[in-house]
Design a protein around this motif. Structure first.
Motif, PDB file in Angstrom:
ATOM      1  N   THR A 101       0.831  -1.210   0.000  1.00  0.00           N
ATOM      2  CA  THR A 101       0.000   0.000   0.000  1.00  0.00           C
ATOM      3  C   THR A 101       0.859   1.250   0.000  1.00  0.00           C
ATOM      4  OG1 THR A 101      -1.760  -1.168   1.187  1.00  0.00           O
ATOM      5  CG2 THR A 101      -1.808   1.235   1.234  1.00  0.00           C
ATOM      6  N   ILE A 102       1.911   1.267   0.825  1.00  0.00           N
ATOM      7  CA  ILE A 102       2.834   2.407   0.812  1.00  0.00           C
ATOM      8  C   ILE A 102       3.456   2.556  -0.574  1.00  0.00           C
ATOM      9  CG2 ILE A 102       5.038   3.253   1.699  1.00  0.00           C
ATOM     10  CD1 ILE A 102       2.817   3.690   3.645  1.00  0.00           C
ATOM     11  N   GLY A 103       3.860   1.437  -1.175  1.00  0.00           N
ATOM     12  CA  GLY A 103       4.430   1.495  -2.515  1.00  0.00           C
ATOM     13  C   GLY A 103       3.463   2.076  -3.519  1.00  0.00           C
ATOM     14  N   PHE A 104       2.200   1.682  -3.461  1.00  0.00           N
ATOM     15  CA  PHE A 104       1.200   2.224  -4.398  1.00  0.00           C
ATOM     16  C   PHE A 104       1.013   3.723  -4.195  1.00  0.00           C
ATOM     17  CE2 PHE A 104      -3.252   3.621  -4.556  1.00  0.00           C
ATOM     18  CZ  PHE A 104      -3.436   3.633  -5.933  1.00  0.00           C
ATOM     19  N   ILE A 105       0.875   4.152  -2.935  1.00  0.00           N
ATOM     20  CA  ILE A 105       0.651   5.577  -2.657  1.00  0.00           C
ATOM     21  C   ILE A 105       1.814   6.419  -3.169  1.00  0.00           C
ATOM     22  CG2 ILE A 105       0.440   7.271  -0.806  1.00  0.00           C
ATOM     23  CD1 ILE A 105      -1.082   5.145   0.794  1.00  0.00           C
ATOM     24  N   VAL A 106       3.039   5.946  -2.918  1.00  0.00           N
ATOM     25  CA  VAL A 106       4.210   6.705  -3.355  1.00  0.00           C
ATOM     26  C   VAL A 106       4.302   6.721  -4.878  1.00  0.00           C
ATOM     27  CG1 VAL A 106       6.729   6.743  -3.328  1.00  0.00           C
ATOM     28  CG2 VAL A 106       5.478   6.311  -1.216  1.00  0.00           C
ATOM     29  N   GLN A 107       3.995   5.609  -5.529  1.00  0.00           N
ATOM     30  CA  GLN A 107       4.032   5.602  -6.994  1.00  0.00           C
ATOM     31  C   GLN A 107       2.971   6.526  -7.571  1.00  0.00           C
ATOM     32  OE1 GLN A 107       4.911   2.147  -9.333  1.00  0.00           O
ATOM     33  NE2 GLN A 107       5.197   0.870  -7.522  1.00  0.00           N
ATOM     34  N   ARG A 108       1.795   6.525  -6.967  1.00  0.00           N
ATOM     35  CA  ARG A 108       0.751   7.437  -7.448  1.00  0.00           C
ATOM     36  C   ARG A 108       1.176   8.887  -7.261  1.00  0.00           C
ATOM     37  NH1 ARG A 108      -1.622  10.264  -9.713  1.00  0.00           N
ATOM     38  NH2 ARG A 108      -3.856  10.557 -10.066  1.00  0.00           N
ATOM     39  N   TYR A 109       1.824   9.171  -6.167  1.00  0.00           N
ATOM     40  CA  TYR A 109       2.327  10.522  -5.898  1.00  0.00           C
ATOM     41  C   TYR A 109       3.399  10.914  -6.909  1.00  0.00           C
ATOM     42  CZ  TYR A 109       4.813  14.223  -3.326  1.00  0.00           C
ATOM     43  OH  TYR A 109       5.438  15.393  -2.961  1.00  0.00           O
TER      44      TYR A 109
END
Length: 530
Positions: A101-109
């Motif tokens: 989830t952290i990886g997804f949020i950072v990639q989206r950012y």
């Protein structure tokens, strides 16, 4: 047209799908690992230059699917299951969900944040592979697979720090980090080989059984535990290995967010997985000393530096020190809760680092506001009552002494800041509302984690009472020294310690450029910036 029917049995962890009379049974783990493979293939596909950059948004959407599957598994599967080389339980699903989830949020950012960067495609591919490998570490039951996945994670983190390879500062920082990571990985390799050769098993679930652990002599357990400590304090940036994390601030801010949220806290997770083995008194004392010193040093670096990212790094060093102290005291559940909540909090701070100056445009000083002595004394009494109540509720546990002191102190400070410093009746009512709301949220979060993980995380062996008292004395001495120094800022001791902490947190000479080459080349070519 024939009717197409679908039925889902989430409680059993399976999707039962019937399409035109044909039946197919798909388990949630199969769905999760299938989606994980798809996200990695999508990352590799992105590396082809002919693939349009618009595919990045689709790739980021694909990376959301594995954490959704992990959440489904966490909600529906409450029992430990050995699935091939994987150990699937509440802890492994929670950690996989957290990291992905952290990886997804950072990639989206990062879709717009890094748009136009030369390493745009490489960044998303590396970040996906790194977070995938990191999540696989906590799902692994085979120690060989765990070592491979952890090695890929550390390699991916090194390459992310080196993302701007044309910049000598980034190359030097990555080189230093890579050497320390290699040392930590080799140390973990040595501990794993020692364990497996003695017990005769590569499966973690078999290695940690009582029948396997009795094959280890006391001196062997102590040596293996010391190897594990060295393997975890390096990625956790504990003293004297904190330098790599301080120098990693040259990495792009989204990389720092992932690093501090899902990778640096791996030390506590590794010790939690090996908790049945980690019970040697000498090893616990060594870990307490290293972590206690790191907590004090990290706090000092955070207080004396003005660079926002270095302040966050100092905070992480201190927080990881407290997390490892929890592990050393056998409070593994508290360490996992700490790791997850700290990761969410620290990733948020890094992603909003660009607006840090905006928040400080209008400085405010709360120390000049009137403070009621009665409200201050009330906060001290409240904190003391909370500490005493927590300590009495769990007698005989060395960790509760430290936990009671920390929580009571936190309650007293929070009350002072929110209520005692309140301006008038309205300010105190608002502060009290925030204080009560925070207490309710803390209770709900703690109960939620406890209900999910209580049957998965074994209760650690408590160290002897003198060990807990030693840690308490270290923390109290550090706090007392900090209070004394803050009131004697004109003393020589204050100046020496202040300058030492400043120098400790400063970058090395090969990690700074007084005149960046890019600017020099631009001026020499056209006389202006390009």
């Amino acid at each position: 047209m024939k009717e197409i029917g679908q039925s889902y049995f989430f409680g059993m962890g399976f999707f039962h799908t019937s399409v035109e009379g044909s039946k197919m049974l798909i388990s949630v783990p199969e769905l999760f690992f299938g989606l994980l493979i798809i996200s990695v293939l999508s990352a590799l596909f992105l590396l082809f230059p002919k693939v349009p950059l618009s595919f990045v948004r689709l790739h980021v959407g694909i990376t959301l699917l594995p954490p959704i599957a992990a959440l489904l598994a966490l909600v529906t599967n409450n029992e430990t299951m050995i699935y091939g080389p994987w150990r699937l339980d509440s802890l492994s699903w929670l950690l996989a969900l957290f990291v992905l989830t952290i990886g997804f949020i950072v990639q989206r950012y990062s879709v717009r944040y890094l748009l136009g960067d030369r390493s745009y495609r490489k960044y998303f591919a590396l970040l996906t592979i790194t977070t995938t490998a990191d999540s696989a570490v906590w799902l692994s039951n085979d120690l060989r697979l765990l070592l491979v996945c952890w090695g890929v994670t550390l390699l991916g983190l090194t390459l992310l720090i080196r993302l701007k390879k044309d910049w000598s500062v980034a190359r030097n920082a990555a080189s230093q980090s890579g050497r320390l990571f290699a040392l930590g990985w080799l140390t973990l390799l040595g501990a794993v080989i020692w364990i497996t050769q003695t017990t005769g098993h590569w499966q973690l679930s078999l290695v940690l059984t009582q029948s396997s652990l009795v094959q280890l002599d006391s001196w062997e357990k102590t040596c293996i535990n010391l190897l594990l400590i060295l393997a975890v304090v390096i990625p956790a940036a504990q003293w004297p290995f904190q330098r790599w994390l301080l120098d990693s601030v040259v990495a792009p801010t989204p990389v720092s967010a992932v690093m501090h949220a899902g990778l640096v806290n791996a030390g506590g997770i590794i010790l939690t997985r090996f908790s049945p083995l980690f019970s040697g008194n000498l090893a616990q004392i060594v870990l307490i000393l290293l972590s206690g010193v790191s907590a004090i040093i990290g706090t000092g670096i955070m207080l004396v530096h003005v660079d926002y990212k270095r302040q966050l790094v100092g905070s992480t060093i201190a927080q990881m020190g407290f997390m490892l102290i929890q592990c050393a005291l056998g409070a593994y559940l508290a360490a996992i809760i700490h790791a997850v909540l700290h990761g969410l909090f620290k990733s948020t701070l890094f992603l909003q680092a660009g607006s840090a100056l905006h928040h400080h445009e209008v400085p405010t000083s709360r120390t000049n506001q009137p403070k009621s002595i009665v409200w201050t004394i009330t906060g001290v009494i409240l904190g003391l009552l909370v500490a005493i109540g927590l300590w009495i509720s769990s007698p005989g546990e060395g960790y509760q002494m430290i936990s009671a002191l920390t929580l009571g102190w936190s309650v007293s400070i929070a009350w002072t800041q929110l209520v005692a410093f309140g301006s008038g009746s309205i300010g105190r009512i608002a502060g009290f509302s925030l204080f009560a709301g925070a207490a309710i949220v803390y209770s709900l979060v703690h109960d939620a984690f406890y209900s999910v993980l209580q049957d998965t995380i074994p209760k650690g062996v408590q160290p002897p009472e003198p060990v807990a008292i030693l840690l308490l004395m270290i923390l109290l001495a550090g706090s007392a020294a900090g209070v004394w120094l803050s009131r004697h800022r004109s003393s020589t001791v204050y100046a020496v310690i202040y300058l030492w902490l400043v120098r400790l947190g400063e970058p090395q000479n090969d990690l700074v450029e007084s005149h960046p080459k890019q600017l020099t080349q631009s001026f020499s070519r056209g006389g202006h910036l390009r």
